[in-house]
Write a protein that holds these residues in place. Structure first.
Motif, PDB file in Angstrom:
ATOM      1  N   VAL A 173       2.439 -32.579 -60.312  1.00  0.00           N
ATOM      2  CA  VAL A 173       1.076 -32.174 -60.684  1.00  0.00           C
ATOM      3  C   VAL A 173       0.613 -32.895 -61.945  1.00  0.00           C
ATOM      4  CG1 VAL A 173       1.746 -30.212 -62.153  1.00  0.00           C
ATOM      5  CG2 VAL A 173      -0.425 -30.151 -60.908  1.00  0.00           C
ATOM      6  N   ARG A 174       1.537 -33.443 -62.693  1.00  0.00           N
ATOM      7  CA  ARG A 174       1.166 -34.192 -63.896  1.00  0.00           C
ATOM      8  C   ARG A 174       0.388 -35.465 -63.558  1.00  0.00           C
ATOM      9  NH1 ARG A 174       6.980 -33.369 -67.066  1.00  0.00           N
ATOM     10  NH2 ARG A 174       6.548 -31.230 -67.796  1.00  0.00           N
ATOM     11  N   LEU A 175       0.443 -35.893 -62.294  1.00  0.00           N
ATOM     12  CA  LEU A 175      -0.386 -37.027 -61.863  1.00  0.00           C
ATOM     13  C   LEU A 175      -1.869 -36.665 -61.997  1.00  0.00           C
ATOM     14  CD1 LEU A 175       1.628 -38.013 -58.654  1.00  0.00           C
ATOM     15  CD2 LEU A 175       1.496 -39.349 -60.773  1.00  0.00           C
ATOM     16  N   LEU A 176      -2.214 -35.444 -61.626  1.00  0.00           N
ATOM     17  CA  LEU A 176      -3.585 -34.969 -61.807  1.00  0.00           C
ATOM     18  C   LEU A 176      -3.893 -34.741 -63.278  1.00  0.00           C
ATOM     19  CD1 LEU A 176      -3.699 -32.296 -58.934  1.00  0.00           C
ATOM     20  CD2 LEU A 176      -4.904 -34.489 -58.945  1.00  0.00           C
ATOM     21  N   ARG A 177      -2.922 -34.190 -63.983  1.00  0.00           N
ATOM     22  CA  ARG A 177      -3.151 -33.772 -65.373  1.00  0.00           C
ATOM     23  C   ARG A 177      -3.345 -34.971 -66.296  1.00  0.00           C
ATOM     24  NH1 ARG A 177       1.355 -29.888 -66.961  1.00  0.00           N
ATOM     25  NH2 ARG A 177       0.501 -28.829 -65.134  1.00  0.00           N
ATOM     26  N   VAL A 178      -2.575 -36.036 -66.100  1.00  0.00           N
ATOM     27  CA  VAL A 178      -2.695 -37.195 -66.994  1.00  0.00           C
ATOM     28  C   VAL A 178      -4.088 -37.822 -66.870  1.00  0.00           C
ATOM     29  CG1 VAL A 178      -1.779 -38.932 -65.382  1.00  0.00           C
ATOM     30  CG2 VAL A 178      -1.502 -39.256 -67.852  1.00  0.00           C
ATOM     31  N   LEU A 179      -4.636 -37.838 -65.643  1.00  0.00           N
ATOM     32  CA  LEU A 179      -5.984 -38.371 -65.462  1.00  0.00           C
ATOM     33  C   LEU A 179      -7.029 -37.436 -66.072  1.00  0.00           C
ATOM     34  CD1 LEU A 179      -5.741 -39.667 -61.777  1.00  0.00           C
ATOM     35  CD2 LEU A 179      -5.711 -41.036 -63.866  1.00  0.00           C
ATOM     36  N   ARG A 180      -6.775 -36.134 -65.988  1.00  0.00           N
ATOM     37  CA  ARG A 180      -7.715 -35.168 -66.578  1.00  0.00           C
ATOM     38  C   ARG A 180      -7.778 -35.324 -68.092  1.00  0.00           C
ATOM     39  NH1 ARG A 180      -7.072 -29.815 -68.206  1.00  0.00           N
ATOM     40  NH2 ARG A 180      -5.020 -29.618 -67.233  1.00  0.00           N
ATOM     41  N   TYR A 181      -6.622 -35.464 -68.737  1.00  0.00           N
ATOM     42  CA  TYR A 181      -6.614 -35.641 -70.194  1.00  0.00           C
ATOM     43  C   TYR A 181      -7.273 -36.959 -70.598  1.00  0.00           C
ATOM     44  CZ  TYR A 181      -3.465 -31.659 -70.860  1.00  0.00           C
ATOM     45  OH  TYR A 181      -2.924 -30.407 -70.895  1.00  0.00           O
ATOM     46  N   ALA A 182      -6.938 -38.015 -69.881  1.00  0.00           N
ATOM     47  CA  ALA A 182      -7.499 -39.333 -70.220  1.00  0.00           C
ATOM     48  C   ALA A 182      -9.015 -39.334 -70.058  1.00  0.00           C
ATOM     49  CB  ALA A 182      -6.861 -40.404 -69.346  1.00  0.00           C
ATOM     50  N   ARG A 184     -11.070 -36.642 -70.033  1.00  0.00           N
ATOM     51  CA  ARG A 184     -11.705 -35.714 -70.975  1.00  0.00           C
ATOM     52  C   ARG A 184     -11.841 -36.328 -72.350  1.00  0.00           C
ATOM     53  NH1 ARG A 184      -8.442 -30.789 -73.394  1.00  0.00           N
ATOM     54  NH2 ARG A 184      -8.400 -29.948 -71.287  1.00  0.00           N
ATOM     55  N   MET A 185     -10.787 -36.978 -72.838  1.00  0.00           N
ATOM     56  CA  MET A 185     -10.757 -37.444 -74.219  1.00  0.00           C
ATOM     57  C   MET A 185     -11.188 -38.895 -74.372  1.00  0.00           C
ATOM     58  SD  MET A 185      -7.118 -35.571 -75.075  1.00  0.00           S
ATOM     59  CE  MET A 185      -7.203 -35.796 -76.849  1.00  0.00           C
ATOM     60  N   GLY A 186     -11.383 -39.586 -73.242  1.00  0.00           N
ATOM     61  CA  GLY A 186     -11.734 -40.999 -73.330  1.00  0.00           C
ATOM     62  C   GLY A 186     -10.549 -41.848 -73.768  1.00  0.00           C
ATOM     63  N   PHE A 187      -9.317 -41.392 -73.481  1.00  0.00           N
ATOM     64  CA  PHE A 187      -8.105 -42.104 -73.856  1.00  0.00           C
ATOM     65  C   PHE A 187      -7.653 -43.001 -72.700  1.00  0.00           C
ATOM     66  CE2 PHE A 187      -6.120 -39.107 -77.285  1.00  0.00           C
ATOM     67  CZ  PHE A 187      -7.286 -39.200 -78.017  1.00  0.00           C
ATOM     68  N   LYS A 188      -6.825 -43.959 -73.011  1.00  0.00           N
ATOM     69  CA  LYS A 188      -6.183 -44.758 -71.974  1.00  0.00           C
ATOM     70  C   LYS A 188      -4.763 -44.233 -71.770  1.00  0.00           C
ATOM     71  CE  LYS A 188      -4.561 -48.271 -75.248  1.00  0.00           C
ATOM     72  NZ  LYS A 188      -4.570 -49.691 -75.624  1.00  0.00           N
ATOM     73  N   ILE A 189      -4.191 -44.560 -70.636  1.00  0.00           N
ATOM     74  CA  ILE A 189      -2.814 -44.146 -70.365  1.00  0.00           C
ATOM     75  C   ILE A 189      -1.878 -45.192 -70.970  1.00  0.00           C
ATOM     76  CG2 ILE A 189      -1.124 -43.669 -68.555  1.00  0.00           C
ATOM     77  CD1 ILE A 189      -3.431 -42.792 -66.765  1.00  0.00           C
ATOM     78  N   GLU A 190      -0.916 -44.745 -71.727  1.00  0.00           N
ATOM     79  CA  GLU A 190       0.044 -45.645 -72.394  1.00  0.00           C
ATOM     80  C   GLU A 190       0.749 -46.527 -71.358  1.00  0.00           C
ATOM     81  OE1 GLU A 190       4.186 -46.468 -73.780  1.00  0.00           O
ATOM     82  OE2 GLU A 190       3.644 -44.874 -72.382  1.00  0.00           O
ATOM     83  N   GLN A 191       1.124 -47.731 -71.740  1.00  0.00           N
ATOM     84  CA  GLN A 191       1.590 -48.749 -70.789  1.00  0.00           C
ATOM     85  C   GLN A 191       2.761 -48.270 -69.927  1.00  0.00           C
ATOM     86  OE1 GLN A 191       2.496 -52.546 -72.546  1.00  0.00           O
ATOM     87  NE2 GLN A 191       3.268 -53.410 -70.633  1.00  0.00           N
ATOM     88  N   ARG A 192       3.831 -47.753 -70.549  1.00  0.00           N
ATOM     89  CA  ARG A 192       4.991 -47.309 -69.771  1.00  0.00           C
ATOM     90  C   ARG A 192       4.638 -46.114 -68.892  1.00  0.00           C
ATOM     91  NH1 ARG A 192      10.155 -46.077 -73.135  1.00  0.00           N
ATOM     92  NH2 ARG A 192       8.595 -44.961 -74.359  1.00  0.00           N
ATOM     93  N   THR A 193       3.792 -45.227 -69.427  1.00  0.00           N
ATOM     94  CA  THR A 193       3.353 -44.072 -68.650  1.00  0.00           C
ATOM     95  C   THR A 193       2.564 -44.527 -67.426  1.00  0.00           C
ATOM     96  OG1 THR A 193       3.227 -42.755 -70.676  1.00  0.00           O
ATOM     97  CG2 THR A 193       2.077 -41.905 -68.752  1.00  0.00           C
ATOM     98  N   GLN A 194       1.756 -45.577 -67.589  1.00  0.00           N
ATOM     99  CA  GLN A 194       1.004 -46.120 -66.465  1.00  0.00           C
ATOM    100  C   GLN A 194       1.943 -46.676 -65.402  1.00  0.00           C
ATOM    101  OE1 GLN A 194      -2.671 -46.261 -66.113  1.00  0.00           O
ATOM    102  NE2 GLN A 194      -1.873 -46.565 -64.051  1.00  0.00           N
ATOM    103  N   VAL A 229     -16.463 -36.433 -64.543  1.00  0.00           N
ATOM    104  CA  VAL A 229     -15.673 -37.615 -64.913  1.00  0.00           C
ATOM    105  C   VAL A 229     -14.247 -37.476 -64.396  1.00  0.00           C
ATOM    106  CG1 VAL A 229     -14.842 -39.008 -66.848  1.00  0.00           C
ATOM    107  CG2 VAL A 229     -17.091 -37.945 -66.967  1.00  0.00           C
ATOM    108  N   VAL A 230     -13.678 -36.267 -64.512  1.00  0.00           N
ATOM    109  CA  VAL A 230     -12.312 -36.018 -64.043  1.00  0.00           C
ATOM    110  C   VAL A 230     -12.253 -36.153 -62.528  1.00  0.00           C
ATOM    111  CG1 VAL A 230     -10.444 -34.333 -63.951  1.00  0.00           C
ATOM    112  CG2 VAL A 230     -11.881 -34.483 -65.996  1.00  0.00           C
ATOM    113  N   LEU A 231     -13.214 -35.560 -61.826  1.00  0.00           N
ATOM    114  CA  LEU A 231     -13.235 -35.618 -60.366  1.00  0.00           C
ATOM    115  C   LEU A 231     -13.317 -37.058 -59.860  1.00  0.00           C
ATOM    116  CD1 LEU A 231     -15.562 -32.585 -59.627  1.00  0.00           C
ATOM    117  CD2 LEU A 231     -13.238 -32.861 -58.748  1.00  0.00           C
ATOM    118  N   LYS A 232     -14.135 -37.857 -60.514  1.00  0.00           N
ATOM    119  CA  LYS A 232     -14.265 -39.257 -60.102  1.00  0.00           C
ATOM    120  C   LYS A 232     -12.972 -40.028 -60.343  1.00  0.00           C
ATOM    121  CE  LYS A 232     -19.290 -39.429 -60.553  1.00  0.00           C
ATOM    122  NZ  LYS A 232     -20.452 -39.863 -61.354  1.00  0.00           N
TER     123      LYS A 232
END
Length: 505
Positions: A173-182, A184-194, A229-232
């Motif tokens: 479920v963290r696959l959904l959550r990481v996109l939601r946080y990114a 919401r906050m306008g952050f990018k996903i860290e390279q290794r996490t990506q 934004v999260v849904l998209k």
């Protein structure tokens, strides 16, 4: 150390501060260490609005929750297995209280064994570094920041970083959550996490997301400030199917979401802090029929009471609108009292979805005009008191009567209000002066005026006399020729009188 407490005390609302102090007191009384954790600290550091208060205790949170319940808090959901309590605190503040724990995985992807632990172990087992931060609320270390995974640095770099290579394997479920946080906050996903994210998608781990976990993300999505934004982002990564295939097929109702977002801004401008999870959930699922909606929510692990509340929400809002348009609400004061008690999320829903101009005009008047008149009502009470009326039941009734008149446009000026207050209270104006006194005063004024004019004339005459005397003194002395000429000059009466006088001698 004190900087974070200053941030807390300056950023929290008065109600949230009161909740924090009460949780501190109860934790100290029970001998528990308590910390402010997760999203609250993350939002505090990033400057985002503090929506929830998430507490973690080294002990059993149920004891604290039930003590809070005695003071007016409401327990929304309690997971005894995880020792996690979702609670609506007194003062209408949302949040949670959880026990510090450590999730032990025998091997990646299996169900974890739960072990009660210290706060540091609890922070290290979390999903992302930006959620693994805490602030101590204990007397000996109050304000101490705990950041064992260096989450502050990731926040400064505007990155979302997973804490372990098995992060998505252990909890897909963290696959959904990481996109939601990114998103919401306008952050990018860290390279290794990506890289770990891409590998998990390649292995189709999204298909193993438990429906209950997807439901938790759907609940969280409905409380987001930018759900579209999260849904998209979910749709872009083909993850909406993991939430629900029907929703993925019919797509979210982005128009309904946009309308509700506009209403949320209007409510913020009017001074409200709306919680619009219920209408936002309906907006997200707006293209689904009732039967499909029930099916989606049930599969997502929503409790029966939650499903029923979602299904009946629109009906209750429309029923309230019908009552607002009825004859009993013709008077503005009656409409005001009705709207004052109406749930804010129902008001927001009608503002976004209703096409009844009569209901909308009353709602807008309530938000933008009537409430400001109500806030200024103490001024009316002060004015009535100044007229000489003592406070009491009748006093309060008169103030309310004036408020009802003000809603119709009367009593805008102080003079108007004074007339209305005198009429309602029976307090008459002070008696005017008697007619004789007025005439006497007028005669006196005339005498004073005449005396003043006489003084002025006397002064003017004295000044003229002095001026003539001065002119006479300044007259030149005549010459001899002129004197002779003057001596010969008298004739007639003057001359004969002179002769007579000479003859008598």
């Amino acid at each position: 150390m004190p900087d974070y407490m200053f941030l807390l005390e300056s950023r929290l609302s008065p109600e949230q501060r009161a909740v924090m102090l009460r949780v501190q007191e109860l934790s100290a009384a029970l001998g528990f260490n308590v910390y402010l954790t997760g999203g609250t600290v993350r939002d505090l550091v990033t400057g985002a609005s503090l929506r929830d208060l998430d507490f973690t205790v080294e002990g059993n949170p149920s004891k604290i929750a039930h003590e809070l319940e005695k003071g007016g808090a409401k327990i929304l959901h309690e997971d005894e297995k995880l020792r996690h309590v979702e609670i609506l605190f007194a003062g209408d503040c949302e949040g949670s209280i959880s026990a510090a724990r450590d999730d032990h995985y025998v091997r990646p992807g299996t169900r974890p064994e739960i072990r009660w632990s210290t706060i540091m172990e609890d922070l290290r087992r979390r999903d992302f570094s930006l959620n693994a931060i805490a602030i101590s609320l204990n007397p000996a270390s109050r304000g101490l920041l705990l950041d064992p995974t260096n989450g502050l640095s990731d926040i400064e770099r505007a990155e979302v970083r997973a804490l372990t290579i098995h992060s998505f394997t252990n909890q897909p479920v963290r696959l959904l959550r990481v996109l939601r946080y990114a998103a919401r906050m306008g952050f990018k996903i860290e390279q290794r996490t990506q890289e770990w994210f891409d590998l998990a998608i390649e292995r189709n781990l999204q298909e193993t997301i438990a429906p209950e976990d997807a439901g938790d993300e759907l609940r969280a999505l409905a409380r987001e400030e930018r759900p579209a934004v999260v849904l998209k982002a979910w749709e872009e990564h083909d993850l909406l199917e993991a939430v629900n295939p029907v929703l993925a097929k019919k797509h979210p109702s982005y128009d309904a979401i946009a309308r509700l977002m506009k209403v949320r801004e209007d409510l913020f401008t009017a001074g409200f802090r709306p919680r619009l999870a219920a209408p936002m959930l309906l907006a997200i699922l707006g293209k689904l029929k009732d039967r499909e909606l029930t099916n989606v929510l049930s599969k997502a692990g929503f409790r029966s009471a939650e499903v029923e509340a979602a299904l009946s929400f629109e009906e209750e809002a429309l029923e309230a609108q019908k009552e607002l348009l009825g004859r009993k609400m013709n008077a503005p004061v009656d409409a005001f009292r009705f709207l004052e008690k109406m749930p804010l999320d129902q008001i927001a829903y009608l503002m976004a979805e209703s096409n009844k101009s009569g209901a909308l005009s009353k709602i807008r008047a309530f938000l933008n005009k009537w409430r400001s008149i109500r806030i200024a009502l103490p001024v009316v009470a002060t004015e009535l008191e100044a007229l000489g009326m003592a406070r009491g039941p009748k006093f309060d009734v008169i103030v309310e009567q004036v408020f009802a008149m003000q809603l119709t446009g009367r009593g805008k000026t102080k003079e108007e209000r004074e007339k209305i207050l005198r009429k309602l209270s029976g307090i008459k104006e002070q008696p005017k002066k008697k007619e004789k006194e007025k005439k006497a005063s007028k005669g006196t004024d005339k005498a004073h005026a005449a005396a003043a004019m006489g003084d002025a004339a006397h002064k003017k005459h004295a000044a003229a006399k002095a001026q003539a005397k001065h002119a006479a003194k300044a007259k030149p002395v005549p010459t001899k020729a002129h004197a002779k000429h003057s001596a010969r000059a008298p004739r007639g009466k003057n001359a004969s009188s002179g002769k007579k006088s000479h003859g008598r001698r």
